[in-house]
Design an enzyme around this catalytic site. Structure first.
Site, PDB file in Angstrom:
ATOM      1  N   HIS A  50      94.607 -75.340 -56.604  1.00  0.00           N
ATOM      2  CA  HIS A  50      95.608 -75.685 -57.394  1.00  0.00           C
ATOM      3  C   HIS A  50      96.587 -76.811 -56.685  1.00  0.00           C
ATOM      4  O   HIS A  50      96.339 -76.920 -55.627  1.00  0.00           O
ATOM      5  CB  HIS A  50      96.498 -74.387 -57.677  1.00  0.00           C
ATOM      6  CG  HIS A  50      96.909 -73.855 -56.267  1.00  0.00           C
ATOM      7  ND1 HIS A  50      96.421 -72.571 -55.702  1.00  0.00           N
ATOM      8  CD2 HIS A  50      97.882 -74.288 -55.803  1.00  0.00           C
ATOM      9  CE1 HIS A  50      97.156 -72.428 -54.805  1.00  0.00           C
ATOM     10  NE2 HIS A  50      98.116 -73.502 -54.433  1.00  0.00           N
TER      11      HIS A  50
HETATM   12  C1  T46 Z   1      98.949 -72.261 -51.575  1.00  0.00           C
HETATM   13  C2  T46 Z   1      97.950 -71.561 -50.647  1.00  0.00           C
HETATM   14  C3  T46 Z   1      97.868 -72.042 -49.101  1.00  0.00           C
HETATM   15  C4  T46 Z   1     102.662 -63.891 -55.097  1.00  0.00           C
HETATM   16  O1  T46 Z   1     102.836 -62.810 -55.681  1.00  0.00           O
HETATM   17  N1  T46 Z   1     103.607 -64.603 -54.233  1.00  0.00           N
HETATM   18  C5  T46 Z   1     103.529 -65.369 -53.457  1.00  0.00           C
HETATM   19  O2  T46 Z   1     104.387 -65.983 -52.593  1.00  0.00           O
HETATM   20  C6  T46 Z   1     102.179 -65.777 -53.355  1.00  0.00           C
HETATM   21  C7  T46 Z   1     101.715 -67.258 -52.447  1.00  0.00           C
HETATM   22  C8  T46 Z   1     101.221 -65.557 -54.081  1.00  0.00           C
HETATM   23  N2  T46 Z   1     101.495 -64.281 -55.093  1.00  0.00           N
HETATM   24  C9  T46 Z   1     100.331 -63.889 -55.888  1.00  0.00           C
HETATM   25  C10 T46 Z   1      99.856 -64.758 -56.972  1.00  0.00           C
HETATM   26  C11 T46 Z   1      98.439 -64.281 -57.265  1.00  0.00           C
HETATM   27  O3  T46 Z   1      98.429 -63.164 -58.035  1.00  0.00           O
HETATM   28  O4  T46 Z   1      99.118 -63.566 -55.194  1.00  0.00           O
HETATM   29  C12 T46 Z   1      97.901 -63.814 -55.716  1.00  0.00           C
HETATM   30  C13 T46 Z   1      97.187 -64.826 -54.871  1.00  0.00           C
HETATM   31  O5  T46 Z   1      97.617 -66.035 -55.064  1.00  0.00           O
HETATM   32  P1  T46 Z   1      96.840 -67.502 -55.049  1.00  0.00           P
HETATM   33  O6  T46 Z   1      95.701 -67.217 -55.884  1.00  0.00           O
HETATM   34  O7  T46 Z   1      98.020 -68.215 -55.640  1.00  0.00           O
HETATM   35  O8  T46 Z   1      96.439 -67.547 -53.516  1.00  0.00           O
HETATM   36  P2  T46 Z   1      95.753 -68.544 -52.706  1.00  0.00           P
HETATM   37  O9  T46 Z   1      95.646 -68.357 -51.491  1.00  0.00           O
HETATM   38  O10 T46 Z   1      94.910 -69.483 -53.633  1.00  0.00           O
HETATM   39  O11 T46 Z   1      97.077 -69.791 -52.857  1.00  0.00           O
HETATM   40  C14 T46 Z   1      98.249 -69.643 -51.853  1.00  0.00           C
HETATM   41  C15 T46 Z   1      99.538 -70.106 -52.525  1.00  0.00           C
HETATM   42  O12 T46 Z   1      99.756 -69.586 -53.730  1.00  0.00           O
HETATM   43  C16 T46 Z   1      99.613 -71.536 -52.516  1.00  0.00           C
HETATM   44  O13 T46 Z   1     100.704 -72.128 -53.055  1.00  0.00           O
HETATM   45  O14 T46 Z   1      99.280 -73.550 -51.090  1.00  0.00           O
HETATM   46  O15 T46 Z   1      98.149 -70.241 -50.780  1.00  0.00           O
END
Ligand code: T46
Length: 136
Positions: A50
């Protein structure tokens, strides 16, 4: 232009270990509103996939290593985070893919804003359109 930089911070080391400091003004490019960390990622798993419209982030791999692929819609580069003194500063509008986590890796992230799903672009074609329209 690829909107990222590497910040190297020195270690304060002694025979009892190493200490790293990130302190207001001196080494922080923004006010931190949120901290999260990612651990226990399988080696063949990929996270990220993303871009953010506004969010700025600092990423540090505490122990172990992982690769951060950054893409500005035109070209790509890979940064390996493998030392606690090596910090990746990612500015908005960069697509990121995070992979090759070693078994013991923990990726710690300091973010400029609280969590907001509306700040995410999770579709690569949509991201290319967004940056192509000169929105950045
Ligand atoms: C990034 C990389 C390095 C939350 O509820 N609060 C939060 O602060 C975050 C970061 C995520 N979430 C929830 C949203 C999704 O339902 O946790 C779940 C997994 O998040 P995501 O798929 O976005 O995770 P990553 O590891 O792909 O990405 C994260 C960050 O979202 C992003 O900003 O740069 O880590």
């Amino acid at each position: 232009m690829m909107n990222y930089s590497i910040i190297q911070i020195p270690s304060i080391s002694s025979e009892t270990g190493c200490l790293f400091v990130l302190e207001k003004q001196e080494r922080l490019p923004f006010e931190i509103k949120r901290v999260y960390y990612i651990t226990n990622v399988k080696n063949d798993a990929q996270r990220g996939n993303h871009a953010h419209k506004q969010l700025k982030q600092l990423m540090i791999c505490l122990g172990g290593s992982c690769d951060i692929v950054l893409d500005n819609g035109v070209s790509r580069t890979t940064i390996t985070l493998d030392m606690p003194g090596k910090i990746l500063y990612i500015q908005p509008c960069l697509w990121r893919e995070i992979k090759n986590f070693t078994e013991n890796a923990t990726l710690m992230v300091f973010a400029s804003e609280e969590y907001d799903e509306n700040d995410y672009i999770r579709d690569y074609e949509e991201f290319k359109k967004y940056v192509g329209q000169g929105i950045i």
